[in-house]
Design an enzyme around this catalytic site. Structure first.
Site, PDB file in Angstrom:
ATOM      1  N   HIS A   1       0.381  -1.486  -0.290  1.00 12.10           N
ATOM      2  CA  HIS A   1      -0.291   0.257   0.013  1.00 12.10           C
ATOM      3  C   HIS A   1       1.054   1.402  -0.362  1.00 12.10           C
ATOM      4  CE1 HIS A   1      -3.759   2.257   0.622  1.00 12.10           C
ATOM      5  NE2 HIS A   1      -3.141   2.979   1.378  1.00 12.10           N
ATOM      6  N   CYS A   2       0.828   2.072  -1.209  1.00 15.02           N
ATOM      7  CA  CYS A   2       1.250   3.042  -1.188  1.00 15.02           C
ATOM      8  C   CYS A   2       1.245   4.267  -0.659  1.00 15.02           C
ATOM      9  CB  CYS A   2       2.131   3.286  -2.783  1.00 15.02           C
ATOM     10  SG  CYS A   2       2.717   4.847  -2.862  1.00 15.02           S
ATOM     11  N   PRO A   3       1.768   5.266   0.294  1.00 14.70           N
ATOM     12  CA  PRO A   3       1.523   5.943   1.325  1.00 14.70           C
ATOM     13  C   PRO A   3       1.137   7.269   0.198  1.00 14.70           C
ATOM     14  CG  PRO A   3       3.412   5.612   2.013  1.00 14.70           C
ATOM     15  CD  PRO A   3       2.789   4.358   1.271  1.00 14.70           C
TER      16      PRO A   3
ATOM     17  N   GLY B   1      -1.651   7.122  -2.046  1.00 11.57           N
ATOM     18  CA  GLY B   1      -3.325   6.906  -1.335  1.00 11.57           C
ATOM     19  C   GLY B   1      -3.630   5.518  -1.707  1.00 11.57           C
TER      20      GLY B   1
END
Length: 332
Positions: free
Chosen positions: A172-174, A177
């Site tokens: 999950h790439c912050p 998003g």
């Protein structure tokens, strides 16, 4: 007793009820946000993409005005146009990754709502936590997800941020998003690659402009140190671009190299961090060329569900009727 689990192709949903028979209030995906009538899907932290967008867009505009115009005047339009294409590509791939379905596997109803056609009764106990299968000569444990009420296929992981089970879950790439998975990994890799290339060119050309000014000043009799200070004062925006690009280039290029390594070995970030194939036995590794082709060039399947209506798109009832049942013992 026995639990009848329809065994579809890897990645499909198992349910003992007819497709489309889920209750109206049953949500088939987690906390993802649905936009524009279901056309786009983002993670619950999708707004963080705006920061990444600004971090790329603002410096790109500044580069075109300051360094790009200098290059056009002194050397022609090629570098300015080429880097402009990379900038647009980076922005497009960023938005495409942030607003795409990463490969969400639809949820099913609670096991207590699953009807066993063999025993003509509803389940009273949760299915076994793990189910063993053999794939390509390697054994896998399919874990039952108590949130999504499905057995996760190989390489499928539940994201604690989006609350979805995602096929070929990478991470999950912050910064984006959204999750990165089977359906949008090629978009993410294209974003990382174009951003890294743009960062390198922007840094090199900005340094080139500073060197050009230094050479001009030294030819006028200034010392190298004095010429450097004078060049920084004459082109403060270019100097700021050098520092900005230098701060980012290690991250963007390093990330691109890391994912290139993952692609060449056919691993996901999640698998590599966990050391899933640390023993060197990766059943999905098919050689560097085929790994790249399988991950980046394979056709992208359509979504399993209609996000706006909250209904399954496929597998259809016709497909379900053509697959075989797999018997699983249930401990009494």
């Amino acid at each position: 007793g026995w639990f009848a689990l329809p065994l579809l192709r890897v990645g499909c949903v198992a349910s003992a009820l007819p497709f489309g028979a889920m209750a109206d209030e049953q949500k088939i995906y987690g906390d993802s946000k649905v936009l524009c009538g279901g056309r786009f899907i983002s993670g619950p932290d999708g707004r963080s993409c705006i920061a990444s967008l600004l971090m790329i867009c603002a410096p790109s505009i500044v580069w075109q005005i300051d360094v790009g115009s200098f290059l056009y005047k002194e050397y022609g339009a090629f570098l300015s146009v080429f880097n402009g294409i990379l900038e647009l590509a980076s922005l497009w791939f960023l938005l495409a990754t942030a607003l795409s379905d990463p490969g969400i596997v639809p949820r099913q109803e609670s096991f207590t709502e699953q009807y066993d056609v063999r025993t003509k009764s509803f389940r009273m106990k949760q299915p076994n936590r793990y189910f063993d299968i053999v794939l390509r000569g390697h054994s896998f444990k399919l874990k039952y997800c108590t949130t999504c009420n499905i057995y996760r296929p190989p390489r499928c992981t539940h994201c604690s941020v989006c609350e979805n089970c995602v096929e070929r879950f990478d991470h999950h790439c912050p910064w984006i998003g959204n999750c990165v998975g089977k359906r949008n990994y090629w978009l993410f890799y294209s974003f990382v690659s174009s951003t890294a290339a743009m960062n390198v060119i922007s840094l090199a050309t900005s340094i080139g402009k500073i060197i050009f000014i230094i050479n001009r000043r030294t030819s006028e009799g200034a010392s190298v140190g004095g010429a450097l200070i004078g060049a920084m004062g004459e082109a403060p925006v270019t100097t700021a671009m050098v520092f900005y690009c230098t701060a980012l280039v290690w991250f963007t290029v390093g990330l691109c190299m890391y994912h290139t390594y993952l692609l060449s070995t056919n691993q996901t970030t999640y698998e590599q961090v966990k050391g899933t194939y640390s023993d060197g036995r990766n059943p999905f590794h098919r050689g560097v060329v085929r790994n790249f082709r399988d991950v980046l060039c394979a056709p992208v399947r359509r979504r399993y569900f209609d996000a706006e209506k909250g209904s399954l798109r496929w597998p259809s009832a016709e497909v379900k009727s053509s697959v075989r049942d797999l018997k699983m013992p249930v401990n009494e």
